[in-house]
Design a protein around this motif. Structure first.
Motif, PDB file in Angstrom:
ATOM      1  N   UNK A 192       0.844  -1.193   0.000  1.00  0.00           N
ATOM      2  CA  UNK A 192       0.000   0.000   0.000  1.00  0.00           C
ATOM      3  C   UNK A 192       0.878   1.241   0.000  1.00  0.00           C
ATOM      4  N   UNK A 193       0.633   2.109  -0.944  1.00  0.00           N
ATOM      5  CA  UNK A 193       1.336   3.381  -1.029  1.00  0.00           C
ATOM      6  C   UNK A 193       0.418   4.480  -0.519  1.00  0.00           C
ATOM      7  N   UNK A 194       0.928   5.310   0.386  1.00  0.00           N
ATOM      8  CA  UNK A 194       0.134   6.394   0.978  1.00  0.00           C
ATOM      9  C   UNK A 194       0.740   7.728   0.549  1.00  0.00           C
ATOM     10  N   UNK A 195      -0.033   8.507  -0.199  1.00  0.00           N
ATOM     11  CA  UNK A 195       0.489   9.732  -0.792  1.00  0.00           C
ATOM     12  C   UNK A 195      -0.370  10.927  -0.403  1.00  0.00           C
ATOM     13  N   UNK A 196       0.261  11.984   0.078  1.00  0.00           N
ATOM     14  CA  UNK A 196      -0.447  13.232   0.369  1.00  0.00           C
ATOM     15  C   UNK A 196      -0.680  13.968  -0.948  1.00  0.00           C
ATOM     16  N   UNK A 197      -1.941  14.186  -1.289  1.00  0.00           N
ATOM     17  CA  UNK A 197      -2.259  14.841  -2.559  1.00  0.00           C
ATOM     18  C   UNK A 197      -2.776  16.260  -2.375  1.00  0.00           C
TER      19      UNK A 197
END
Length: 222
Positions: A192-197
């Motif tokens: 799982x990749x968690x990215x602040x957008x």
């Protein structure tokens, strides 16, 4: 890459204490008229999002913000949690630079365990066996929101560019920060990749006056 969850983190709308630059901490100050307008504008901006769960600080300024936003989502149950409260300046601890345990990135958590709870909450949200993207709403306070994102990006749990984090250092009232959770790879290699957008984004509040000061954040500055 498949998007499996989005976490929408919103700071409460403006209060008279914000306007007067008074430190609020865990005092239960109320939204002022502008704060309610900001919450309504945030709700309008998010009305097309299907929220699955909603969490808020139990302090009135945050819970009222969430309630106004959820007027567009009457079936969503709002969970009030003291752990999402703002920190009290008198409770500030000296941050200790503990060695980072990769399996427990919150082991040097400067918030006294609150960030760890946010971490666990956000990652449980990404558990979606039916494959449908989950959307979660959280309303909280400026220092806690900033600390969550700063700490989780510094420890590598969240991916975010320095430009994005630096673009909104004050976390304006009723601003929006969004984390996107995506699956990368497949089978035993899947992760799982968690990215602040989005971070501290107040573009949906165009036409309102937005305070650039945050007395609580200044008082708790480390």
């Amino acid at each position: 890459m498949t998007v499996i969850a989005r976490l929408y983190v919103i700071r409460h709308g403006e209060t008279e204490w914000n306007r007067a630059r008074i430190i609020q901490g865990q005092a239960d100050s109320q939204l002022n008229d502008l704060g309610e307008t900001q919450a309504a504008m945030t709700g309008e901006a998010l009305k097309a999002i299907h929220f699955d769960k909603a969490f808020t600080s139990d302090l009135s300024r945050a819970s009222k913000t969430a309630e106004i936003i959820l007027q567009h989502h009457p079936d969503v149950i709002l969970v009030k949690d003291q752990a999402l409260r703002e920190r009290e300046p008198r409770d500030q601890r000296t941050q200790v630079n503990l060695p980072l345990n990769p399996s427990k990135p919150w082991s040097s958590d400067p918030s006294g365990g609150i960030i760890a709870r946010l971490f666990h909450t956000s990652h449980h949200l990404a558990d979606n066996p039916d494959g449908r993207c989950r959307n979660i709403l959280v309303t909280s306070h400026g220092w806690l929101i900033k600390s969550f994102f700063k700490f989780m990006t510094a420890t590598g749990v969240l991916e975010c560019t320095e430009d994005l984090l630096g673009a909104s250092p004050r976390i304006p009232n009723a601003s929006l920060s969004v984390v996107k959770y995506s699956t990368i790879g497949s089978g035993s290699e899947q992760r799982i990749e968690s990215t602040v957008v989005q971070y501290g984004d107040a573009s949906h509040l165009t036409g309102t006056q937005i305070l650039q000061d945050n007395a609580d954040m200044d008082a708790l500055k480390s």
